[in-house]
Design a protein around this motif. Structure first.
Motif, PDB file in Angstrom:
ATOM      1  N   LEU A 103     152.868 -26.667  28.324  1.00 28.97           N
ATOM      2  CA  LEU A 103     152.847 -28.140  28.036  1.00 28.97           C
ATOM      3  C   LEU A 103     151.762 -28.418  27.201  1.00 28.97           C
ATOM      4  N   SER A 104     150.611 -27.839  26.919  1.00 26.62           N
ATOM      5  CA  SER A 104     149.575 -27.985  26.036  1.00 26.62           C
ATOM      6  C   SER A 104     150.139 -27.779  24.568  1.00 26.62           C
ATOM      7  N   GLN A 105     151.092 -27.124  24.411  1.00 25.98           N
ATOM      8  CA  GLN A 105     151.816 -26.859  23.080  1.00 25.98           C
ATOM      9  C   GLN A 105     153.078 -27.510  22.744  1.00 25.98           C
ATOM     10  N   THR A 106     153.297 -28.465  23.490  1.00 24.94           N
ATOM     11  CA  THR A 106     154.599 -29.159  23.582  1.00 24.94           C
ATOM     12  C   THR A 106     154.282 -30.710  22.897  1.00 24.94           C
ATOM     13  N   HIS A 107     154.140 -30.696  21.581  1.00 25.30           N
ATOM     14  CA  HIS A 107     154.039 -31.715  20.597  1.00 25.30           C
ATOM     15  C   HIS A 107     155.125 -31.502  19.613  1.00 25.30           C
ATOM     16  N   ILE A 108     155.584 -32.383  19.318  1.00 25.56           N
ATOM     17  CA  ILE A 108     156.496 -32.511  18.121  1.00 25.56           C
ATOM     18  C   ILE A 108     155.948 -32.228  16.627  1.00 25.56           C
ATOM     19  N   ALA A 109     154.446 -32.838  16.472  1.00 23.45           N
ATOM     20  CA  ALA A 109     153.857 -32.505  15.460  1.00 23.45           C
ATOM     21  C   ALA A 109     153.526 -30.941  15.263  1.00 23.45           C
ATOM     22  N   LEU A 110     153.777 -30.178  16.284  1.00 25.66           N
ATOM     23  CA  LEU A 110     153.599 -28.922  15.909  1.00 25.66           C
ATOM     24  C   LEU A 110     154.881 -27.923  15.876  1.00 25.66           C
ATOM     25  N   CYS A 111     156.193 -28.768  15.859  1.00 30.16           N
ATOM     26  CA  CYS A 111     157.436 -28.049  15.941  1.00 30.16           C
ATOM     27  C   CYS A 111     157.614 -27.535  14.409  1.00 30.16           C
ATOM     28  N   SER A 112     158.412 -26.441  14.201  1.00 31.71           N
ATOM     29  CA  SER A 112     158.986 -26.062  13.035  1.00 31.71           C
ATOM     30  C   SER A 112     160.330 -26.801  13.102  1.00 31.71           C
ATOM     31  N   ASN A 113     161.037 -26.718  11.825  1.00 29.29           N
ATOM     32  CA  ASN A 113     162.427 -27.072  11.607  1.00 29.29           C
ATOM     33  C   ASN A 113     163.494 -26.676  12.860  1.00 29.29           C
ATOM     34  N   TYR A 114     163.241 -25.256  13.102  1.00 28.59           N
ATOM     35  CA  TYR A 114     164.130 -24.797  14.246  1.00 28.59           C
ATOM     36  C   TYR A 114     163.684 -25.548  15.446  1.00 28.59           C
ATOM     37  N   LEU A 115     162.534 -25.478  16.054  1.00 32.34           N
ATOM     38  CA  LEU A 115     162.289 -26.159  17.225  1.00 32.34           C
ATOM     39  C   LEU A 115     162.722 -27.849  17.151  1.00 32.34           C
ATOM     40  N   CYS A 116     162.561 -28.513  16.041  1.00 36.15           N
ATOM     41  CA  CYS A 116     163.158 -29.696  15.985  1.00 36.15           C
ATOM     42  C   CYS A 116     164.500 -29.836  15.976  1.00 36.15           C
ATOM     43  N   ASP A 117     165.192 -28.825  15.495  1.00 33.26           N
ATOM     44  CA  ASP A 117     166.618 -28.770  15.854  1.00 33.26           C
ATOM     45  C   ASP A 117     167.044 -28.510  17.207  1.00 33.26           C
ATOM     46  N   GLN A 118     166.374 -27.916  18.060  1.00 26.24           N
ATOM     47  CA  GLN A 118     166.411 -27.558  19.301  1.00 26.24           C
ATOM     48  C   GLN A 118     166.253 -28.603  20.433  1.00 26.24           C
ATOM     49  N   LEU A 119     165.108 -29.335  19.796  1.00 22.84           N
ATOM     50  CA  LEU A 119     164.744 -30.635  20.576  1.00 22.84           C
ATOM     51  C   LEU A 119     165.595 -31.576  20.616  1.00 22.84           C
ATOM     52  N   ILE A 120     166.209 -31.898  19.225  1.00 20.64           N
ATOM     53  CA  ILE A 120     167.214 -32.669  19.063  1.00 20.64           C
ATOM     54  C   ILE A 120     168.465 -32.630  19.808  1.00 20.64           C
ATOM     55  N   MET A 121     168.936 -31.255  19.726  1.00 19.66           N
ATOM     56  CA  MET A 121     170.113 -30.858  20.513  1.00 19.66           C
ATOM     57  C   MET A 121     169.907 -31.197  22.054  1.00 19.66           C
ATOM     58  N   GLU A 122     168.921 -30.443  22.541  1.00 19.86           N
ATOM     59  CA  GLU A 122     168.716 -30.768  24.162  1.00 19.86           C
ATOM     60  C   GLU A 122     168.628 -32.131  24.380  1.00 19.86           C
ATOM     61  N   SER A 123     167.973 -32.911  23.889  1.00 19.30           N
ATOM     62  CA  SER A 123     167.917 -34.288  23.981  1.00 19.30           C
ATOM     63  C   SER A 123     169.174 -35.005  23.899  1.00 19.30           C
ATOM     64  N   GLN A 124     170.128 -34.664  23.004  1.00 17.18           N
ATOM     65  CA  GLN A 124     171.206 -35.419  22.728  1.00 17.18           C
ATOM     66  C   GLN A 124     172.264 -34.974  23.858  1.00 17.18           C
ATOM     67  N   LYS A 125     172.300 -33.809  24.456  1.00 16.98           N
ATOM     68  CA  LYS A 125     172.837 -33.464  25.569  1.00 16.98           C
ATOM     69  C   LYS A 125     172.426 -34.384  26.880  1.00 16.98           C
ATOM     70  N   VAL A 126     171.210 -34.374  27.168  1.00 16.50           N
ATOM     71  CA  VAL A 126     170.848 -35.174  28.349  1.00 16.50           C
ATOM     72  C   VAL A 126     171.297 -36.922  27.942  1.00 16.50           C
ATOM     73  N   LEU A 127     171.072 -37.106  26.902  1.00 18.74           N
ATOM     74  CA  LEU A 127     171.257 -38.637  26.534  1.00 18.74           C
ATOM     75  C   LEU A 127     172.921 -38.798  26.762  1.00 18.74           C
ATOM     76  N   LYS A 128     173.895 -37.747  26.301  1.00 16.31           N
ATOM     77  CA  LYS A 128     175.162 -37.709  26.339  1.00 16.31           C
ATOM     78  C   LYS A 128     175.652 -38.003  27.697  1.00 16.31           C
ATOM     79  N   ASN A 129     175.074 -36.903  28.396  1.00 20.07           N
ATOM     80  CA  ASN A 129     175.269 -36.743  30.094  1.00 20.07           C
ATOM     81  C   ASN A 129     174.926 -37.887  30.941  1.00 20.07           C
ATOM     82  N   ASN A 130     174.001 -38.699  30.348  1.00 21.86           N
ATOM     83  CA  ASN A 130     173.363 -39.676  31.063  1.00 21.86           C
ATOM     84  C   ASN A 130     174.571 -40.822  30.789  1.00 21.86           C
ATOM     85  N   ARG A 131     174.868 -41.073  29.515  1.00 27.29           N
ATOM     86  CA  ARG A 131     175.769 -42.049  29.413  1.00 27.29           C
ATOM     87  C   ARG A 131     177.376 -41.967  29.850  1.00 27.29           C
ATOM     88  N   GLN A 132     177.633 -40.597  30.322  1.00 22.45           N
ATOM     89  CA  GLN A 132     178.742 -40.376  30.882  1.00 22.45           C
ATOM     90  C   GLN A 132     178.775 -40.622  32.231  1.00 22.45           C
TER      91      GLN A 132
END
Length: 138
Positions: A103-132
């Motif tokens: 948790l102490s390392q979970t900051h977007i300002a520490l994320c690489s391109n790869y981690l940003c892509d993973q974060l976006i993908m996982e967040s979009q899954k939750v948003l899509k599932n919630n909308r459905q």
């Protein structure tokens, strides 16, 4: 207590980072605070903001492409708690789990391109599932 003062370095060119007024970097006299910028700035455009009233960097130095990716990641991730799916604290705990980071390392300002892509993908899954789920409940 002795504090370890390690020189912040640019991950792109290896040069040391220097503390500069944010107004200089953003070309806006209304911008307060400071940023750490690569000492080869603007040829190397890597920089990171510091926490208000401190000299502590918010994350790692980032060039233009990574800064834009982090902004996109924040915009997507923030919808999780702004929409009420999670509280802000729950959202960061969820992200910590999804990315396999403490948790102490979970900051977007520490994320690489790869981690940003993973974060976006996982967040979009939750948003899509919630909308459905919301559509089914109506």
């Amino acid at each position: 207590m002795k504090q370890n003062k390690q020189q912040l370095r640019c991950g792109y060119c290896g040069r040391p980072a220097i503390l500069r007024p944010a107004s200089e970097i953003y070309h806006d006299p209304r911008k307060n605070g400071y940023v750490y910028a690569c000492s080869h700035y603007p040829a190397c455009d890597a920089y990171v903001s510091v926490f208000p009233d401190s000299k502590i960097p918010m994350g790692t130095l980032a060039g233009s492409a990574l800064r834009q990716k982090r902004i996109q990641a924040h915009q997507t991730f923030d919808q999780l708690w702004l929409s009420g799916i999670f509280s802000r604290d729950q959202a960061y705990r969820w992200l910590s789990y999804k990315l396999g980071l403490p948790l102490s390392q979970t900051h977007i300002a520490l994320c690489s391109n790869y981690l940003c892509d993973q974060l976006i993908m996982e967040s979009q899954k939750v948003l899509k599932n919630n909308r459905q789920r919301s559509c089914v409940e109506i």
